[in-house]
Design a protein around this motif. Structure first.
Motif, mmCIF file in Angstrom:
data_model
loop_
_atom_site.group_PDB
_atom_site.id
_atom_site.type_symbol
_atom_site.label_atom_id
_atom_site.label_comp_id
_atom_site.label_asym_id
_atom_site.label_seq_id
_atom_site.Cartn_x
_atom_site.Cartn_y
_atom_site.Cartn_z
ATOM 1 N N ILE A 1 0.837 -1.203 0.000
ATOM 2 C CA ILE A 1 0.000 0.000 0.000
ATOM 3 C C ILE A 1 0.868 1.249 0.000
ATOM 4 C CG2 ILE A 1 -1.689 1.337 1.320
ATOM 5 C CD1 ILE A 1 -2.795 -1.360 2.345
ATOM 6 N N THR A 2 1.907 1.240 0.808
ATOM 7 C CA THR A 2 2.822 2.396 0.862
ATOM 8 C C THR A 2 3.454 2.648 -0.497
ATOM 9 O OG1 THR A 2 3.309 1.949 3.193
ATOM 10 C CG2 THR A 2 4.881 3.326 1.984
ATOM 11 N N LYS A 3 3.889 1.587 -1.163
ATOM 12 C CA LYS A 3 4.504 1.734 -2.481
ATOM 13 C C LYS A 3 3.485 2.222 -3.508
ATOM 14 C CE LYS A 3 7.992 -1.810 -1.625
ATOM 15 N NZ LYS A 3 8.462 -3.182 -1.946
ATOM 16 N N LEU A 4 2.262 1.734 -3.405
ATOM 17 C CA LEU A 4 1.219 2.169 -4.323
ATOM 18 C C LEU A 4 0.925 3.651 -4.135
ATOM 19 C CD1 LEU A 4 -0.847 1.391 -6.489
ATOM 20 C CD2 LEU A 4 -2.438 0.800 -4.642
ATOM 21 N N GLU A 5 0.893 4.106 -2.900
ATOM 22 C CA GLU A 5 0.670 5.533 -2.629
ATOM 23 C C GLU A 5 1.773 6.374 -3.279
ATOM 24 O OE1 GLU A 5 -1.616 5.296 1.695
ATOM 25 O OE2 GLU A 5 0.572 5.372 1.618
ATOM 26 N N TYR A 6 2.985 5.869 -3.206
ATOM 27 C CA TYR A 6 4.105 6.586 -3.840
ATOM 28 C C TYR A 6 3.910 6.655 -5.343
ATOM 29 C CZ TYR A 6 8.803 7.461 -5.597
ATOM 30 O OH TYR A 6 9.867 7.962 -6.279
ATOM 31 N N ASP A 7 3.513 5.528 -5.940
ATOM 32 C CA ASP A 7 3.369 5.492 -7.391
ATOM 33 C C ASP A 7 2.207 6.340 -7.892
ATOM 34 O OD1 ASP A 7 5.338 3.942 -8.800
ATOM 35 O OD2 ASP A 7 4.703 2.264 -7.578
ATOM 36 N N LYS A 8 1.193 6.523 -7.081
ATOM 37 C CA LYS A 8 0.067 7.337 -7.541
ATOM 38 C C LYS A 8 0.513 8.750 -7.876
ATOM 39 C CE LYS A 8 -3.359 4.416 -7.281
ATOM 40 N NZ LYS A 8 -4.157 4.036 -8.451
ATOM 41 N N GLY A 9 1.524 9.242 -7.176
ATOM 42 C CA GLY A 9 2.051 10.557 -7.494
ATOM 43 C C GLY A 9 2.710 10.605 -8.848
ATOM 44 N N GLN A 10 3.407 9.513 -9.243
ATOM 45 C CA GLN A 10 4.057 9.465 -10.543
ATOM 46 C C GLN A 10 3.041 9.350 -11.671
ATOM 47 O OE1 GLN A 10 6.731 6.100 -10.112
ATOM 48 N NE2 GLN A 10 8.457 7.482 -9.834
ATOM 49 N N ARG A 11 1.967 8.586 -11.438
ATOM 50 C CA ARG A 11 1.015 8.311 -12.512
ATOM 51 C C ARG A 11 0.285 9.566 -12.970
ATOM 52 N NH1 ARG A 11 -1.914 2.696 -11.465
ATOM 53 N NH2 ARG A 11 -3.566 3.841 -12.485
ATOM 54 N N PHE A 12 0.317 10.590 -12.179
ATOM 55 C CA PHE A 12 -0.424 11.799 -12.521
ATOM 56 C C PHE A 12 0.172 12.501 -13.737
ATOM 57 C CE2 PHE A 12 -1.498 16.347 -11.754
ATOM 58 C CZ PHE A 12 -2.870 16.223 -11.859
ATOM 59 N N PHE A 13 1.412 12.199 -14.092
ATOM 60 C CA PHE A 13 2.086 12.926 -15.154
ATOM 61 C C PHE A 13 1.331 12.843 -16.476
ATOM 62 C CE2 PHE A 13 5.090 13.399 -18.649
ATOM 63 C CZ PHE A 13 5.707 14.592 -18.316
ATOM 64 N N GLU A 14 0.793 11.683 -16.821
ATOM 65 C CA GLU A 14 0.133 11.563 -18.120
ATOM 66 C C GLU A 14 -1.149 12.402 -18.188
ATOM 67 O OE1 GLU A 14 -1.252 7.702 -19.212
ATOM 68 O OE2 GLU A 14 -2.652 7.563 -17.534
ATOM 69 N N GLU A 15 -1.688 12.782 -17.033
ATOM 70 C CA GLU A 15 -2.913 13.568 -17.033
ATOM 71 C C GLU A 15 -2.667 15.072 -16.892
ATOM 72 O OE1 GLU A 15 -5.823 12.119 -14.342
ATOM 73 O OE2 GLU A 15 -6.096 10.249 -15.450
ATOM 74 N N GLN A 16 -1.441 15.473 -16.769
ATOM 75 C CA GLN A 16 -1.156 16.903 -16.681
ATOM 76 C C GLN A 16 -1.541 17.607 -17.991
ATOM 77 O OE1 GLN A 16 2.935 17.415 -15.525
ATOM 78 N NE2 GLN A 16 2.587 16.679 -13.449
ATOM 79 N N GLU A 17 -2.055 18.795 -17.848
ATOM 80 C CA GLU A 17 -2.527 19.550 -19.005
ATOM 81 C C GLU A 17 -1.377 20.277 -19.701
ATOM 82 O OE1 GLU A 17 -5.469 22.192 -17.425
ATOM 83 O OE2 GLU A 17 -6.201 20.631 -16.071
ATOM 84 N N ILE A 18 -1.449 20.351 -21.032
ATOM 85 C CA ILE A 18 -0.515 21.158 -21.821
ATOM 86 C C ILE A 18 -1.338 22.336 -22.360
ATOM 87 C CG2 ILE A 18 1.112 21.208 -23.738
ATOM 88 C CD1 ILE A 18 1.451 18.231 -23.474
ATOM 89 N N LYS A 19 -1.259 23.451 -21.698
ATOM 90 C CA LYS A 19 -2.167 24.554 -21.995
ATOM 91 C C LYS A 19 -1.883 25.226 -23.325
ATOM 92 C CE LYS A 19 -3.284 25.361 -17.156
ATOM 93 N NZ LYS A 19 -3.350 26.310 -16.020
ATOM 94 N N ASP A 20 -0.667 25.061 -23.855
ATOM 95 C CA ASP A 20 -0.342 25.684 -25.137
ATOM 96 C C ASP A 20 -0.725 24.818 -26.330
ATOM 97 O OD1 ASP A 20 0.728 27.823 -23.782
ATOM 98 O OD2 ASP A 20 2.768 27.020 -23.788
ATOM 99 N N ALA A 21 -1.108 23.572 -26.096
ATOM 100 C CA ALA A 21 -1.424 22.654 -27.195
ATOM 101 C C ALA A 21 -2.895 22.771 -27.586
ATOM 102 C CB ALA A 21 -1.106 21.221 -26.788
ATOM 103 N N THR A 22 -3.161 22.642 -28.884
ATOM 104 C CA THR A 22 -4.536 22.678 -29.378
ATOM 105 C C THR A 22 -4.774 21.494 -30.305
ATOM 106 O OG1 THR A 22 -4.017 23.987 -31.361
ATOM 107 C CG2 THR A 22 -4.516 25.197 -29.324
ATOM 108 N N ILE A 23 -6.034 21.107 -30.422
ATOM 109 C CA ILE A 23 -6.383 19.993 -31.304
ATOM 110 C C ILE A 23 -6.058 20.344 -32.749
ATOM 111 C CG2 ILE A 23 -8.332 18.699 -32.255
ATOM 112 C CD1 ILE A 23 -9.575 18.695 -29.482
ATOM 113 N N GLU A 24 -6.391 21.553 -33.154
ATOM 114 C CA GLU A 24 -6.208 21.959 -34.550
ATOM 115 C C GLU A 24 -4.740 21.974 -34.950
ATOM 116 O OE1 GLU A 24 -9.947 23.100 -32.891
ATOM 117 O OE2 GLU A 24 -7.916 23.660 -32.260
ATOM 118 N N GLU A 25 -3.877 22.451 -34.055
ATOM 119 C CA GLU A 25 -2.469 22.626 -34.401
ATOM 120 C C GLU A 25 -1.596 21.418 -34.056
ATOM 121 O OE1 GLU A 25 -0.984 25.170 -35.962
ATOM 122 O OE2 GLU A 25 -2.930 26.146 -36.255
ATOM 123 N N ASP A 26 -1.976 20.661 -33.033
ATOM 124 C CA ASP A 26 -1.016 19.696 -32.480
ATOM 125 C C ASP A 26 -1.465 18.239 -32.497
ATOM 126 O OD1 ASP A 26 1.044 21.631 -31.582
ATOM 127 O OD2 ASP A 26 -0.601 22.369 -30.327
#
Length: 482
Positions: free
Chosen positions: A135-160
């Protein structure tokens, strides 16, 4: 009636992303599966289907209602995972339906069952309780997994966003008609607060390295068994792929296939046989796993595929997710990038039930090659080593040397060729080393090395004949093979 979905619910094997239960199952007994999916990579629970795939719906005695299941989830899960209910009809009666509960992966929180505070995790087709350390290790990994969900505010569907990749994905999913790119990305959780996420750019971006410079794969082919530098640099082929992951997989696979060969050799029964240098599934799956599960938050490094005369190495930045270890990786599945993993599964590249890692072992064994070697260099990366056969590396070294020495090669005896192959593969060879290799005396080994040196086919290095560090090598003037 959705026939394709019904076929999936009745015939798909239970695994990391899917389970089925009868509607007679007590609501409290589905909680372990809901929590296990949420803590792992997400998944779906189909209620109203027997273990053998028979649809029994909600018309049986002792069937529970969908509301009972929903109330139990709301009461027993903390924090509450993201989920939704769908009734999938299969017959004419009001009770002829399957309750499909889709559970999203929890990106940054560990979900537990209340009031016991038990944590479950999906491992292959089982929902297993974790111990305190896990459980402790899983809690640690949950912090890493968030990276793929971080927003890229400069990216757009039309351009990127590359519409061709989205179209390819929709074709895999049997989506027909006009394709709504935004709706497709949104349905897969790749848009947050109206912004594209890192996962969206990694999977469907026109130029992912514009935002994520580490999102590339570099292939290097070395002549020999280790990298050399300076005047003796031995890189013969190199390619960098920095497109979206689906495009990288197609590009790198085509390029590597062009570098690999089949070898013909005379077997003991007197017949010629052909063997591939490496089974394709093994190296391709290794690259798929690296692209799927690497830690993309590591910004200073990228995936590297290095090919030598005797082996192929696949290097992926970031250590194994903590719930996975070198010992349990053949049967434990966990992705720090669950959205990327799901999309690549739907493309058909990521295998279910840990089939991928297990099959790498099976494929190497079926070709009479050494088992794959996984390691974690400095506890900061994952490395997979696939070794080819002695036959393969000897033939490749022989071909390299026949090119290097050109006319001289045909004048050499079999033993002299073997000795030059030994020099070539080991770079620096002492007299005693060669004597041991040949199974002959030091005097004999020194004699043949001196003869080859006199003919300009070997080169002696040392300060004097008594120098303990003196050695022989391939002459520098021959250079590297182009």
């Amino acid at each position: 009636m959705n026939l394709k979905l019904l076929d999936y619910l009745g015939n798909t094997a239970e695994g990391p992303y899917f389970d089925r239960k009868s509607s007679r199952i007590a609501p409290k007994d589905i909680i372990r599966h809901i929590i296990a999916f949420a803590n792992a990579n997400g998944g779906s629970l189909a209620i109203g289907v027997e273990d053998d795939g028979e649809f029994t719906g909600f018309g049986m005695q002792r069937s529970h209602s969908p509301d009972e299941y929903k109330e139990e989830i709301l009461k027993s899960c903390y924090p509450l995972p993201s989920f939704n209910f769908e009734k999938v009809a299969y017959g004419s009666k009001d009770t002829d339906y399957i309750l499909l509960i889709r559970v999203e992966a929890s990106s940054n929180q560990v979900i537990m069952k209340m009031p016991e505070k038990t944590v479950y995790f999906r491992v292959s087709d089982k929902s297993m309780a974790l111990n305190h350390d896990q459980i402790t290790k899983l809690e640690y990994d949950k912090g890493q997994r968030f990276f793929e969900e971080q927003e890229i505010k400069d990216a757009t569907i039309e351009e990127d966003i590359d519409y061709d990749i989205v179209r390819m994905y929709c074709e895999k999913m049997d989506v027909t008609g006009d394709i709504n790119v935004k709706a497709t990305l949104n349905a897969r959780g790749l848009i947050r607060n109206r912004h594209l996420t890192n996962a969206a750019i990694l999977l469907f971006g026109k130029n992912p390295t514009k935002f994520l410079p580490q999102a590339r794969v570099r292939f290097i082919r070395y002549d020999g068994m280790k990298p050399l530098t300076g005047e003796r640099i031995n890189i013969s082929k190199e390619k960098v792929c920095d497109a979206a992951i689906p495009v990288i997989l197609l590009q790198i696979a085509d390029f590597i296939r062009a570098q690999l060969r089949e070898f013909q050799f005379l077997a003991s029964n007197g017949q010629f046989k052909r063997i591939p240098e490496y089974p394709e599934f093994a190296w391709f799956e290794g690259i798929v796993n690296a692209l799927t599960h690497r830690d993309y938050s590591v910004s200073g490094d990228h995936i590297r595929v290095s090919m030598y005369d005797d082996r192929m190495e696949i290097f992926s930045p970031g250590k194994l997710p903590n719930i996975v270890t070198l010992k349990n990786m053949k049967y434990t599945r966990f992705s720090r990038n669950p959205r990327i993993a799901r999309i690549l599964t739907e493309f058909g590249w990521v295998k279910e039930l840990n089939e991928g890692v297990n099959r790498i072992y099976d494929e190497m064994q079926s070709f009479f090659l050494k088992s794959p070697q996984y390691s974690e260099p400095n506890n900061q990366a994952v490395r997979l080593i696939l070794e080819n056969s002695i036959t393969s590396r000897n033939i490749r070294a022989s071909d390299q040397l026949s090119t290097l020495f050109a006319k001289e090669w045909v004048t050499l005896s079999d033993e002299e060729r073997v000795i030059l192959q030994y020099l070539y593969c080991n770079d620096k060879v002492k007299v005693r080393d060669l004597a041991g290799f040949l199974g002959k005396s030091v005097v004999y080994a020194r004699k043949v090395l001196k003869e080859l040196t006199a003919r300009g086919l070997a080169e002696w290095k040392g300060s004097s004949v008594k120098d303990p560090h003196q050695y022989y090598t391939i002459p520098r003037q021959y250079g590297k093979i182009k």
